[in-house]
Design an enzyme around this catalytic site. Structure first.
Site, PDB file in Angstrom:
ATOM      1  N   ILE B  31      95.848  24.514  86.033  1.00  0.00           N
ATOM      2  CA  ILE B  31      96.185  25.630  86.926  1.00  0.00           C
ATOM      3  C   ILE B  31      97.686  25.890  86.988  1.00  0.00           C
ATOM      4  O   ILE B  31      98.114  26.910  87.511  1.00  0.00           O
ATOM      5  CB  ILE B  31      95.636  25.430  88.365  1.00  0.00           C
ATOM      6  CG1 ILE B  31      96.188  24.139  88.993  1.00  0.00           C
ATOM      7  CG2 ILE B  31      94.120  25.438  88.373  1.00  0.00           C
ATOM      8  CD1 ILE B  31      95.918  24.053  90.497  1.00  0.00           C
ATOM      9  N   GLN B  94     101.373  11.185  87.160  1.00  0.00           N
ATOM     10  CA  GLN B  94      99.933  11.500  87.216  1.00  0.00           C
ATOM     11  C   GLN B  94      99.619  12.116  88.572  1.00  0.00           C
ATOM     12  O   GLN B  94      99.789  11.480  89.611  1.00  0.00           O
ATOM     13  CB  GLN B  94      99.091  10.238  86.995  1.00  0.00           C
ATOM     14  CG  GLN B  94      97.591  10.552  86.947  1.00  0.00           C
ATOM     15  CD  GLN B  94      96.727   9.336  86.654  1.00  0.00           C
ATOM     16  OE1 GLN B  94      97.192   8.201  86.656  1.00  0.00           O
ATOM     17  NE2 GLN B  94      95.449   9.575  86.389  1.00  0.00           N
ATOM     18  N   HIS B 100      92.883  12.227  82.495  1.00  0.00           N
ATOM     19  CA  HIS B 100      92.783  13.513  81.789  1.00  0.00           C
ATOM     20  C   HIS B 100      93.853  13.588  80.709  1.00  0.00           C
ATOM     21  O   HIS B 100      94.965  13.099  80.881  1.00  0.00           O
ATOM     22  CB  HIS B 100      92.882  14.696  82.756  1.00  0.00           C
ATOM     23  CG  HIS B 100      94.082  14.685  83.668  1.00  0.00           C
ATOM     24  ND1 HIS B 100      94.192  13.845  84.745  1.00  0.00           N
ATOM     25  CD2 HIS B 100      95.208  15.421  83.667  1.00  0.00           C
ATOM     26  CE1 HIS B 100      95.340  14.062  85.374  1.00  0.00           C
ATOM     27  NE2 HIS B 100      95.985  15.017  84.726  1.00  0.00           N
TER      28      HIS B 100
END
Lengths: 114, 114
Positions: B31, B94, B100
């Site tokens: 995002i 992170q 991820h």
């Protein structure tokens, strides 16, 4: 293959600081470290980049990261954190065309990652 | 688990731009993209970071990168290049404690990687 510097280090034809090896994977110290700890984890067999791997290479790819995490843990990087990076191709700045995972720790890292 | 934003996106409880999923892996758009293409490839099952994986997770870890390479190829990143990054822990930045892989491409990347 004789022109690949990493293959030459793995074959002990060129000096290199090998810090780990098993049947699939070899890890060396980066000669231009960008962090207090900066290791390169690579497949023993020559592969140019992620682009050249197939689904049957999943266990090998996984091994690269299990070894990366193990080396990070052994150097005490797991508590504060560490970054792993794979550069694929020119725009990413891949400097040796033998797939390798940068494992970097011992300092704070910024965003974006380059 | 209800507090993990990525688990919530995977479960369709929170909106997210899912671009790929299979039995082991889900990929979404970041995002806050840091490059023209910026995807996140993650295990469907919650894992905090590389520190929590064991040798038996090698196939899962490998799948993350086979999918990363496939998505990069589908978006035409494989010719010029792309960078993959995993941040583990605080010093690495992170931001979500669900493992991820950042897959970033479409521009030139610099060194060091953050």
């Amino acid at each position: 293959m004789s022109e690949c510097i990493f293959c030459s280090i793995i074959a002990r034809k060129t000096p290199g600081r090998i810090v780990f090896e098993d049947n699939l994977v070899v890890a060396i110290e980066d000669i231009r470290p960008q962090a207090p700890v900066h290791l390169l984890v690579m497949p023993r067999a020559h592969v140019d980049s992620l682009n050249d791997l197939k689904p049957e290479d999943e266990p090998l790819l996984g091994r690269l990261f299990i070894v990366a995490a193990r080396l990070a843990r052994e150097r005490g990087l797991d508590t504060q954190g560490y970054r792993t990076v794979i550069n694929n191709g020119a725009w990413a700045g891949q400097s040796v065309a033998h797939l390798h995972v940068h494992v970097m720790g011992g300092r704070v890292f910024h965003w974006p990652p380059g």
